[in-house]
Design a protein around this motif. Structure first.
Motif, short mmCIF file in Angstrom:
data_model
loop_
_atom_site.label_atom_id
_atom_site.label_comp_id
_atom_site.label_asym_id
_atom_site.label_seq_id
_atom_site.Cartn_x
_atom_site.Cartn_y
_atom_site.Cartn_z
N PRO A 190 0.84 -1.21 0.00
CA PRO A 190 0.00 0.00 0.00
C PRO A 190 0.87 1.25 0.00
N ARG A 191 0.35 2.33 -0.58
CA ARG A 191 1.11 3.57 -0.65
C ARG A 191 1.38 4.12 0.75
N LEU A 192 2.52 4.77 0.90
CA LEU A 192 2.82 5.50 2.13
C LEU A 192 1.72 6.53 2.38
N LYS A 193 1.24 6.58 3.61
CA LYS A 193 0.23 7.57 3.99
C LYS A 193 0.86 8.56 4.97
N VAL A 194 0.84 9.83 4.61
CA VAL A 194 1.36 10.88 5.47
C VAL A 194 0.17 11.66 6.03
N THR A 214 1.71 13.64 -5.39
CA THR A 214 0.99 13.65 -4.12
C THR A 214 -0.49 13.40 -4.38
N ILE A 215 -1.03 12.35 -3.79
CA ILE A 215 -2.47 12.10 -3.84
C ILE A 215 -3.05 12.69 -2.57
N ASP A 216 -3.76 13.82 -2.70
CA ASP A 216 -4.21 14.56 -1.53
C ASP A 216 -5.72 14.70 -1.43
N GLY A 217 -6.45 13.93 -2.24
CA GLY A 217 -7.90 13.97 -2.17
C GLY A 217 -8.53 14.94 -3.15
N PHE A 218 -7.70 15.69 -3.90
CA PHE A 218 -8.22 16.65 -4.86
C PHE A 218 -8.19 16.06 -6.27
N TYR A 250 2.67 8.88 -3.10
CA TYR A 250 2.27 8.78 -1.69
C TYR A 250 0.99 9.55 -1.46
N GLN A 251 0.29 9.23 -0.39
CA GLN A 251 -0.95 9.91 -0.03
C GLN A 251 -0.69 10.90 1.10
#
Length: 416
Positions: A190-194, A214-218, A250-251
């Motif tokens: 799974p991707r690293l979650k920050v 960056t996967i940030d929800g947008f 990463y998220q």
């Protein structure tokens, strides 16, 4: 029968603050990671390099195991943006907002507002407590002076958490090194979650410097809009007859919002320069708990809680003082209910927090977590700065199967 509270422990030796040291589960004494820490922990005057090497080796072995855990998360508190990074502290925000002309001296308008809302703390003032007092006052009173001043303070906080990255002296190399080491892991994991409570753009800027996504929800539309389903998307490299997950993704979940988010009606959009009145962030105040249950914060908080319940998870926490109960309590509960959860806690004043156990301004959660660690729960404490922590994290790419086997042999006593 009433049980009397134990008296507070004596104040800790100032020489122990910020020293680099490691405290594994079940241990009774801190293990020094540097010469200065060796001396500060009241060992012999001359540092024993063998003890320091053994401590560093134990910490390295712990990280080598932790970083192979499938679900990896990093939680960044406000402490990660201080120091060389240049982010504002709560005390500096108080000084900028309340004492703009003379340090430690309230401005005329600040005096009038504090008197109006009945905030009389002068010895150890706190910007968070003051804003809470203003919010409570305005809930029952219509006061243009207090409302205007409160909006001005929020505007100042918004600017202070944005502008410091424009300073050439601002050093975010620790952020870049962290992402280099953690985000470029096996793509089948799974991707690293920050997770972070910070409003600033340090992680986004560091990822941009590295060419990482960056996967940030947008959304990825022209005007980016927040939607929780975007966290379920990923990026793959598609070939003619096959496809594979791309590296370096990463998220990022900003639990308290961001200086680059604005609220328009019921939607959240990315905005380079939002105004204080529509900025989508949870300003420092005691009302943070209630605001955390509004969107998009509820979506982000629920994903954080989901991560804590996942089997085979490791959460590293840096610069977080455990003063936000809506985040501290889930972490404390998760380590008790999730037997496969590993916690790694790092803070510049970690030794002091554990020693104080809820006194002298330290959160009682430090003492509670230390008690669990003493009982054998998988909780590791590291005393040091954010950059210290990053320097001790090994590069995941170097952990080959042969090296993992060699490390395992050494851990079971096969050192030769």
């Amino acid at each position: 029968m009433t049980v009397e509270a134990l008296p507070p422990p004596p104040p800790i030796d100032e020489a122990l603050r910020g020293q680099e040291a490691y405290l594994p589960p079940g241990a009774t004494e801190w293990q020094p990671l540097s010469d200065n820490a060796y001396k500060a922990l009241k060992f012999a005057d001359a540092a024993d390099e063998a003890i320091i090497r053994a401590s560093r080796s134990a910490l390295s072995d712990m990280f080598s195991v932790a970083l192979q855990i499938p679900n990896l998360g990093f939680f960044a508190g406000s402490g990660t943006s201080l120091g060389a990074v240049g982010g504002p502290s709560m005390w500096s925000l108080w000084q900028q907002a309340m004492c703009p002309d003379v340090q430690d001296t309230l401005s005329d308008i600040a005096v009038r507002v504090t008197d109006t809302v009945r905030y009389y703390e002068r010895k150890n003032p706190n910007i968070e407590h003051f804003l809470s007092q203003c919010d409570a006052y305005l809930a029952f009173n219509e006061d243009a002076m207090v409302s205007t001043f409160l909006n001005d303070v929020k505007s100042l906080i918004l600017r202070a958490c944005s502008d410091f990255l424009m300073n050439p002296a601002s050093d975010i190399s620790a952020y870049r090194n962290l992402l280099q080491k953690l985000a470029r892991r096996r793509v089948r994991d799974p991707r690293l979650k920050v997770f972070t409570t910070n409003y600033d753009m340090c992680f986004e800027t560091a990822a941009s410097d590295l060419g990482m996504v960056t996967i940030d929800g947008f959304s990825y539309t022209r005007r980016r809009r927040f939607d929780g389903k975007n966290f379920t998307y990923d990026i793959v490299r598609r070939e003619a007859d096959s496809h594979e997950f791309a590296e370096g993704i990463y998220q990022l979940l900003k639990l308290h919002g961001s200086v680059s988010w604005s609220r328009e009606g019921g939607e959240i959009y990315e905005d380079a320069a939002p105004e204080a009145v529509n900025a989508c962030l949870i300003y420092p105040a005691k009302g943070k708990y209630q605001q955390a249950f509004l969107q998009p914060h509820l979506e982000l908080l629920s994903r954080f809680l989901e991560f804590l319940r996942q089997p085979n998870s490791c959460l590293m926490i840096a610069g977080f003082g455990f003063n936000d109960d809506h985040l501290s309590e889930p972490i404390f509960s998760a380590i008790q209910s999730n037997p496969s959860l590993k916690l790694i806690l790092c803070d510049y004043q970690c030794i002091a927090h554990i020693h104080n156990r809820g006194h002298y301004g330290s959160s009682p959660y430090w003492g509670k977590l230390r008690e669990l660690s003493e009982k054998g729960f998988d909780i590791h404490f590291i005393s040091g700065s954010f950059s210290d922590l990053v320097s001790y994290i090994p590069n995941l790419r170097s952990a080959s199967p042969a090296e993992q086997l060699a490390n395992a042999v050494r851990r079971i006593g096969g050192r030769a």
